[in-house]
Design a protein around this motif. Structure first.
Motif, PDB file in Angstrom:
ATOM      1  N   THR A 268      -6.652  11.737   4.040  1.00 21.12           N
ATOM      2  CA  THR A 268      -7.094  10.388   3.672  1.00 21.12           C
ATOM      3  C   THR A 268      -6.497  10.018   2.314  1.00 21.12           C
ATOM      4  OG1 THR A 268      -9.079  10.655   4.973  1.00 21.12           O
ATOM      5  CG2 THR A 268      -9.143   8.971   3.261  1.00 21.12           C
ATOM      6  N   ASN A 269      -5.965   8.798   2.261  1.00 22.10           N
ATOM      7  CA  ASN A 269      -5.322   8.337   1.027  1.00 22.10           C
ATOM      8  C   ASN A 269      -6.280   8.357  -0.151  1.00 22.10           C
ATOM      9  OD1 ASN A 269      -2.927   7.761   2.278  1.00 22.10           O
ATOM     10  ND2 ASN A 269      -3.302   5.572   2.473  1.00 22.10           N
ATOM     11  N   GLY A 270      -5.720   8.274  -1.330  1.00 22.27           N
ATOM     12  CA  GLY A 270      -6.534   8.166  -2.540  1.00 22.27           C
ATOM     13  C   GLY A 270      -5.782   7.393  -3.603  1.00 22.27           C
TER      14      GLY A 270
ATOM     15  N   GLY B  91       0.791  -1.230   0.000  1.00 18.15           N
ATOM     16  CA  GLY B  91       0.000   0.000   0.000  1.00 18.15           C
ATOM     17  C   GLY B  91       0.822   1.279   0.000  1.00 18.15           C
ATOM     18  N   LEU B  92       1.843   1.303   0.846  1.00 16.40           N
ATOM     19  CA  LEU B  92       2.655   2.523   0.966  1.00 16.40           C
ATOM     20  C   LEU B  92       3.326   2.857  -0.371  1.00 16.40           C
ATOM     21  CD1 LEU B  92       5.125   3.241   3.813  1.00 16.40           C
ATOM     22  CD2 LEU B  92       6.040   2.977   1.537  1.00 16.40           C
ATOM     23  N   ALA B  93       3.794   1.814  -1.044  1.00 20.26           N
ATOM     24  CA  ALA B  93       4.541   2.010  -2.294  1.00 20.26           C
ATOM     25  C   ALA B  93       3.607   2.353  -3.450  1.00 20.26           C
ATOM     26  CB  ALA B  93       5.321   0.738  -2.614  1.00 20.26           C
TER      27      ALA B  93
ATOM     28  N   GLU C 291      -5.867  -1.387  10.172  1.00 23.13           N
ATOM     29  CA  GLU C 291      -5.525  -0.899   8.830  1.00 23.13           C
ATOM     30  C   GLU C 291      -5.477   0.622   8.924  1.00 23.13           C
ATOM     31  OE1 GLU C 291      -3.924  -1.760   6.062  1.00 23.13           O
ATOM     32  OE2 GLU C 291      -5.439  -3.246   5.482  1.00 23.13           O
ATOM     33  N   ALA C 292      -4.305   1.198   8.643  1.00 19.67           N
ATOM     34  CA  ALA C 292      -4.199   2.653   8.759  1.00 19.67           C
ATOM     35  C   ALA C 292      -5.190   3.328   7.814  1.00 19.67           C
ATOM     36  CB  ALA C 292      -2.776   3.090   8.446  1.00 19.67           C
ATOM     37  N   SER C 293      -5.203   2.877   6.581  1.00 17.99           N
ATOM     38  CA  SER C 293      -6.187   3.406   5.639  1.00 17.99           C
ATOM     39  C   SER C 293      -6.733   2.256   4.806  1.00 17.99           C
ATOM     40  CB  SER C 293      -5.542   4.453   4.726  1.00 17.99           C
ATOM     41  OG  SER C 293      -6.363   4.698   3.617  1.00 17.99           O
ATOM     42  N   GLY C 294      -5.869   1.689   3.963  1.00 19.54           N
ATOM     43  CA  GLY C 294      -6.334   0.722   2.965  1.00 19.54           C
ATOM     44  C   GLY C 294      -6.634   1.511   1.702  1.00 19.54           C
ATOM     45  N   THR C 295      -6.069   1.072   0.574  1.00 19.54           N
ATOM     46  CA  THR C 295      -6.343   1.762  -0.686  1.00 19.54           C
ATOM     47  C   THR C 295      -6.911   0.811  -1.733  1.00 19.54           C
ATOM     48  OG1 THR C 295      -4.019   1.463  -1.139  1.00 19.54           O
ATOM     49  CG2 THR C 295      -4.686   3.657  -0.487  1.00 19.54           C
TER      50      THR C 295
ATOM     51  N   HIS D 263       2.307   5.681   8.344  1.00 26.08           N
ATOM     52  CA  HIS D 263       1.355   4.678   7.835  1.00 26.08           C
ATOM     53  C   HIS D 263       1.130   3.581   8.878  1.00 26.08           C
ATOM     54  CE1 HIS D 263       1.887   6.224   3.647  1.00 26.08           C
ATOM     55  NE2 HIS D 263       3.041   6.604   4.169  1.00 26.08           N
ATOM     56  N   THR D 264       1.614   3.819  10.067  1.00 24.36           N
ATOM     57  CA  THR D 264       1.637   2.762  11.079  1.00 24.36           C
ATOM     58  C   THR D 264       0.501   2.942  12.075  1.00 24.36           C
ATOM     59  OG1 THR D 264       4.002   2.883  10.830  1.00 24.36           O
ATOM     60  CG2 THR D 264       3.220   1.649  12.715  1.00 24.36           C
ATOM     61  N   VAL D 265      -0.033   1.824  12.584  1.00 25.50           N
ATOM     62  CA  VAL D 265      -1.109   1.944  13.585  1.00 25.50           C
ATOM     63  C   VAL D 265      -0.717   1.471  14.969  1.00 25.50           C
ATOM     64  CG1 VAL D 265      -3.188   1.842  12.164  1.00 25.50           C
ATOM     65  CG2 VAL D 265      -2.023  -0.244  12.723  1.00 25.50           C
TER      66      VAL D 265
ATOM     67  N   GLY E 236      -1.644  11.531   9.314  1.00 29.38           N
ATOM     68  CA  GLY E 236      -2.127  10.154   9.247  1.00 29.38           C
ATOM     69  C   GLY E 236      -2.778   9.966   7.886  1.00 29.38           C
ATOM     70  N   VAL E 237      -3.167   8.725   7.579  1.00 28.63           N
ATOM     71  CA  VAL E 237      -3.637   8.441   6.226  1.00 28.63           C
ATOM     72  C   VAL E 237      -5.147   8.195   6.132  1.00 28.63           C
ATOM     73  CG1 VAL E 237      -1.429   7.710   5.238  1.00 28.63           C
ATOM     74  CG2 VAL E 237      -2.820   6.050   6.487  1.00 28.63           C
ATOM     75  N   SER E 238      -5.854   8.381   7.242  1.00 26.56           N
ATOM     76  CA  SER E 238      -7.323   8.371   7.212  1.00 26.56           C
ATOM     77  C   SER E 238      -7.789   9.060   8.499  1.00 26.56           C
ATOM     78  CB  SER E 238      -7.882   6.942   7.165  1.00 26.56           C
ATOM     79  OG  SER E 238      -7.674   6.288   8.405  1.00 26.56           O
TER      80      SER E 238
ATOM     81  N   ASN F  38       7.864   9.953   3.209  1.00 28.16           N
ATOM     82  CA  ASN F  38       6.863   8.896   3.121  1.00 28.16           C
ATOM     83  C   ASN F  38       7.234   7.828   4.144  1.00 28.16           C
ATOM     84  OD1 ASN F  38       4.554   7.669   2.146  1.00 28.16           O
ATOM     85  ND2 ASN F  38       5.611   6.552   0.535  1.00 28.16           N
ATOM     86  N   ASP F  39       6.636   7.947   5.308  1.00 27.51           N
ATOM     87  CA  ASP F  39       6.985   7.161   6.495  1.00 27.51           C
ATOM     88  C   ASP F  39       8.390   7.572   6.986  1.00 27.51           C
ATOM     89  OD1 ASP F  39       5.258   4.392   7.421  1.00 27.51           O
ATOM     90  OD2 ASP F  39       7.010   5.010   8.549  1.00 27.51           O
ATOM     91  N   THR F  40       8.913   6.830   7.969  1.00 23.91           N
ATOM     92  CA  THR F  40      10.186   7.279   8.543  1.00 23.91           C
ATOM     93  C   THR F  40      11.394   6.787   7.749  1.00 23.91           C
ATOM     94  OG1 THR F  40      10.104   5.366   9.999  1.00 23.91           O
ATOM     95  CG2 THR F  40       9.401   7.474  10.934  1.00 23.91           C
TER      96      THR F  40
HETATM   97  O1  RUG Z   1      -0.966  -0.762   6.033  1.00 25.95           O
HETATM   98  C1  RUG Z   1      -0.956   0.526   5.457  1.00 25.95           C
HETATM   99  C2  RUG Z   1      -2.252   0.771   4.700  1.00 25.95           C
HETATM  100  O2  RUG Z   1      -3.332   0.750   5.590  1.00 25.95           O
HETATM  101  C3  RUG Z   1      -2.192   2.106   3.989  1.00 25.95           C
HETATM  102  O3  RUG Z   1      -3.303   2.274   3.146  1.00 25.95           O
HETATM  103  C4  RUG Z   1      -0.934   2.203   3.170  1.00 25.95           C
HETATM  104  C5  RUG Z   1      -0.764   3.554   2.537  1.00 25.95           C
HETATM  105  O4  RUG Z   1      -0.918   4.553   3.480  1.00 25.95           O
HETATM  106  O5  RUG Z   1       0.210   1.952   3.962  1.00 25.95           O
HETATM  107  C6  RUG Z   1       0.205   0.643   4.513  1.00 25.95           C
HETATM  108  N1  RUG Z   1       1.518   0.439   5.131  1.00 25.95           N
HETATM  109  C7  RUG Z   1       1.908   0.631   6.382  1.00 25.95           C
HETATM  110  N2  RUG Z   1       2.535   0.011   4.422  1.00 25.95           N
HETATM  111  N3  RUG Z   1       3.567  -0.064   5.214  1.00 25.95           N
HETATM  112  C8  RUG Z   1       3.232   0.314   6.404  1.00 25.95           C
HETATM  113  C9  RUG Z   1       4.227   0.327   7.499  1.00 25.95           C
HETATM  114  O6  RUG Z   1       3.674   0.488   8.710  1.00 25.95           O
END
Ligand code: RUG
Length: 775
Positions: A425-427, A81-83, A618-622, A319-321, A396-398, A280-282
């Motif tokens: 919020t992601n898109g 998701g992050l990538a 799930e931080a967001s989910g795309t 992107h972490t919960v 945060g992403v949501s 984009n994250d740490t």
């Molecule tokens: O798990 C998250 C997803 O919920 C989110 O949609 C995505 C983009 O923000 O990032 C994901 N994620 C989280 N990928 N790596 C991490 C590391 O904690």
């Protein structure tokens, strides 16, 4: 063909860069260790607006565009998701004319290829550069020396005490530029990826020793820095190579950014007005320390000036919960690889903890929780704490994710600096996920809206609501979806040899395999369905809605439980698919080697998709957003961005199940041992008794629910999951209602475009304006 498209890209890319140079706007630099770009050919010709011309030309030459396009491999420089988020965001940045650049690493091996042998996952290297990459431009003259190891000496220079880093190793970072074309604009922005090459300087030293062979081998070692993408998407093991990758890419990027700025500015007074850096994250957070180091040690600014600049230019998205998911780097490791950076981190931490003492007094618990340095048997640097201390914005992403950040993950920091915390919020980009991958639906939407403007202004999709009762639209909608299903049927047959019926409901769960994403819940639900059908009379079977259940996803190579889930899926599939008593009523397919281009094919052909993470995980989910815009109905838990999807399209157009976020938290706090529902106990018994074979291998999966506390609450959520599945069956029988729900899903998906996300970031976080290159 790719090379002719590349020529067009380079022209526009060149014009755009010249235009940015002339206008000198504030620029955004997006730093990400991962970009999951997928294929480029179709996306490029669509964004360049030359698809029809290319189709005609190819037809004249006797080629089919579709067949050619499938020859392209995926650029899979990321995990999940992050990538993919960073790839979608690059598309929106270009389309919305923002003066932006992406920076990342050019891995020689992208995400591993998943091969399934006897139901087990095996990993094979993805040497994606084997046959060259027509989309990149090697910039041999754009290279920087990146230094590692060594010592720091105190020197007296120009009447000042200075720290001088004497490095022990130097590696060259060479730029590879990847043009990213916007849609409906000439703007074509740059994704600059760095590759490691041996440095000439380093060369001389090694060869001087007379050991020719070892000197060559040492040179090759330099290249390993950018050789392979780490395949774990959320565990950080403090590996030296990973840290080297992180620093290598941020050091080259920071040098490049500063060089570009200095080309047109003689002092750093305006640096913060011209530069925004997004983390984009740490993973790229060492960029903060690098900027301070370069400004103080090399550009000779005062600490205060450098500090103010850093605080103004950096923003960070997490992107972490869960706190355990945050990245830490052992102090010893960082100190040996980057001795000067460690000193700077200690200096930042000293000032920060002094500020904390001023504010909260000697509250040692708080101080130790918030310190950038984690004390303990192994001392660690908490990269998230470093990022929060310096960045002016933490996103945060949501909406739900922000709540979790405030109340749990970064509670102390939120109390200190509430103004820093926000969410975007992601898109996802509608260009890739509809225009490229679902041309039939794209044309249909354009026809009914009377314009293709929704491809840039996605909110126009709302206009579909007006036509939802129109029978003609409903029929055309179903026809487009049917064609996509038939394409998917053919793909499934080619990949797995299985023939499935397009009349069945296609129920899909494709994403990384994770316990929290609960593919296990899905598989146990399928076993339950199978068992129910087996026990039905013929008259009852007539009422069963035929299903093709499709699961796909990769497990991190060291993640045993996830690998067991993949094997269970295959074992259950083998049993069901070969049971003549079941026929077309139920099929379970595992699609191997899930990647971006597989998703482009599967999503348009799906009826129902599952997003059933345990609430709060799930931080967001795309993925859900890609299905939504394609008119696929969602069966989901109230987690991450699903809560906002419910607001947009209404719960009545979805199938929502499972515990809510606060209920999960309460159950965990009370330590309630959940009583498992009988249906689940029965299903688990079938697995334990070897109904699907391999009972010893699957035991830990059953134990995780029955005897290890059921952390992901499959037992609690199972009944409501089955209810949601039953509701989906019921809705599917009435195809008119289903079609309306599908149209309303697409109509309400506008908020989940990355154009909206990027617009919000630009206005609220980065402070950048569009800079549109004239056509
Ligand atoms: O798990 C998250 C997803 O919920 C989110 O949609 C995505 C983009 O923000 O990032 C994901 N994620 C989280 N990928 N790596 C991490 C590391 O904690």
């Amino acid at each position: 063909m790719a090379h002719s498209v590349r020529d067009r890209l380079i022209e526009r890319w060149h014009d755009t860069q010249q235009f940015f140079k002339k206008k000198d706007p504030k620029r955004l630099y997006y730093l990400s260790l991962e970009f999951l770009m997928g294929r480029s050919l179709s996306n490029s010709i669509i964004n360049l607006g030359v698809k029809d011309q290319y189709m005609d030309a190819l037809n004249q030459l006797g080629f089919s565009f579709e067949i050619l396009a499938e020859q392209e491999g995926d650029a899979a420089l990321g995990n999940g998701g992050l990538a993919r988020l960073s790839a979608c965001q690059m598309d929106s940045l270009a389309t919305m004319d923002f003066p932006a650049w992406g920076y990342g690493l050019r891995y020689q091996y992208g995400l591993f290829r998943q091969v399934i042998l006897d139901g087990f996952q095996h990993e094979q290297p993805d040497y994606w550069l084997n046959f060259g990459n027509p989309w990149e431009i090697e910039r041999v003259h754009v290279s920087y020396a990146v230094k590692f190891y060594g010592t720091v000496e105190e020197k007296h220079l120009n009447g000042k005490n200075c720290k001088v880093w004497i490095p022990g190793e130097t590696v060259e970072a060479v730029a590879y530029d990847n043009p990213i074309p916007g849609y409906g604009t000439r703007n074509t922005i740059n994704l600059r990826l760095w590759a490691a090459k041996p440095s000439g300087q380093y060369d001389m030293e090694s060869f001087g020793t007379g050991d020719y062979i070892n000197a060559i081998i040492d040179r090759q070692k330099a290249e390993t820095i950018s050789s392979v993408l780490y395949p774990d998407d959320r565990s950080y093991q403090g590996k030296e190579l990973r840290l080297k990758q992180q620093y290598f890419f941020v050091s080259a990027s920071v040098q490049d950014i500063i060089r570009r700025f200095k080309d047109s500015h003689s002092s750093f007074d305006k640096f913060h007005e011209k530069v925004a850096l997004q983390l984009n994250d740490t993973h790229p957070s060492l960029a903060i320390v690098e900027v301070i180091r370069v400004l103080v040690d090399e550009e000779h600014l005062s600490w205060k000036e450098a500090w103010d600049i850093a605080c103004n230019i950096f923003s960070y998205t997490t992107h972490t919960v869960v706190p355990e998911g945050l990245e830490k780097i052992p102090v010893d490791l960082l100190g040996s690889l980057l001795p000067r950076h460690l000193q700077i981190i200690y200096d930042i931490n000293f000032s920060f903890t002094e500020e904390l003492k001023q504010r909260f007094g000697l509250d040692y618990d708080r101080l130790s929780r918030m310190s950038i340095i984690e004390e303990g048997a192994v001392k660690n640097i908490r990269m998230a704490n470093l990022s929060i201390v310096v960045c002016h914005n933490v996103n945060g992403v949501s909406r739900a994710h922000l709540d979790t950040l405030k109340s749990k993950v970064f509670k102390d920091f939120y109390e200190l600096w509430p103004q820093k915390f926000h969410h975007k919020t992601n898109g996802i980009t509608q260009r890739r996920w509809v225009v490229v991958s679902n041309p039939g639906l794209c044309d249909l939407i354009t026809k009914w809206l009377g314009t293709d403007a929704w491809i840039r202004e996605v909110d126009l999709l709302l206009g579909l609501r007006e036509h939802v009762e129109n029978k003609e639209l409903q029929l055309e909608w179903r026809t487009v979806r049917r064609v996509n299903k038939i394409r998917l049927v053919e793909f499934i047959e080619a990949m797995t040899g299985m023939k499935v019926s397009p009349d069945a409901m296609f129920d899909v769960q494709i994403k990384r395999i994770h316990e929290y994403k609960r593919q296990l819940l899905n598989i146990l639900g399928i076993i339950h369905r199978y068992d129910c059908i087996k026990n039905m009379k013929d008259s009852e079977r007539k009422r069963v809605v035929p299903r093709v259940c499709i699961i796909g996803g990769k497990a991190a190579p060291g993640y045993e439980m996830a690998k067991k889930i993949i094997k269970l899926c295959h074992s259950v599939g083998e049993k069901i698919n070969s049971d003549p008593d079941i026929g077309d009523l139920l099929k379970l397919i595992f699609i191997p080697d899930y990647n971006v281009s597989v998703a482009e094919l599967v999503i348009p052909g799906s009826d129902l998709s599952q997003h059933i993470s345990t609430a709060g995980h799930e931080a967001s989910g795309t993925g859900s957003m890609k299905f939504l815009i394609n008119g696929c109905l969602l069966l989901a838990t109230a987690d991450g961005s699903t809560l906002e999807i419910i607001d947009e399209i209404g719960e009545e157009n979805m199938f929502i199940c499972g515990a809510k976020i606060h209920e999960v938290a309460m159950m965990r706090e009370n330590g309630e041992a959940p009583k498992l529902p009988l249906e689940l106990v029965h299903v688990l018994r079938m697995v334990r008794d070897g109904y699907f074979g391999h009972e010893e291998y699957f035991k830990p999966l059953c134990d995780s629910i029955e005897s290890a506390g059921d952390f992901y609450l499959l037992g609690h959520d199972f009944p409501s999951y089955l209810e949601a599945q039953a509701a989906a069956d019921k809705a599917f029988v009435d195809q008119e209602t289903w079609t309306k729900m599908s149209i309303l899903s697409t109509a309400g998906s506008g908020k989940f475009s990355s154009d909206r996300t990027i617009g919000d970031y630009a206005a609220e976080t980065w402070g950048i304006e569009p800079c549109r290159c004239p056509f």
